[in-house]
Scaffold this motif. Structure first.
Motif: not given
Length: 121
Positions: A111-118
């Motif tokens: 929701p805060d715009g940060t991204r993560a990937s798996a």
């Protein structure tokens, strides 16, 4: 799929960090690390479900999160947009039938715009 989307999907598959682990999940899918989160990817026919978990693998509310699954199906890249579907689950519909354990990557946006990937191998 246009060339730009294919390039982005291929780049995510190759550039996704090696996950610390990939383990069986409680919903029948595979769990992989994505930054501070753990993600469980479940594929059934054309439906892709992604369960959002914290570092201890407790469910986190999916409200406000979005994700995109970049999967390889029969040697072809497939992009599936995922949206919150209640509880800790995000879901989307693929263009074609999926294997039970598709390979690929998921990019999660908080929701805060940060991204993560798996990565799912």
């Amino acid at each position: 799929m246009n060339a730009w989307k294919l390039l982005v999907a291929s780049g995510l598959l190759l550039a996704a960090p090696v996950c610390a682990h990939e383990a069986p999940g409680r919903n029948g899918g595979r769990v992989s690390d994505a930054g501070p989160y753990h993600l469980e990817l479940v594929a059934r026919e054309r439906t892709v479900d992604l369960y959002l978990l914290d570092g201890a693998e407790a469910p986190l509310p999916a409200a406000g999160f979005t994700a995109t699954a970049y999967l390889m199906v029969d040697g072809k890249p497939m992009r599936v947009a995922l949206a919150p579907a209640g509880g800790s689950r995000l879901t989307g519909l693929a263009d074609a039938a999926l294997p039970a354990a598709p390979k690929g990557a998921v990019q999660l946006t908080a929701p805060d715009g940060t991204r993560a990937s798996a990565r799912f191998n």
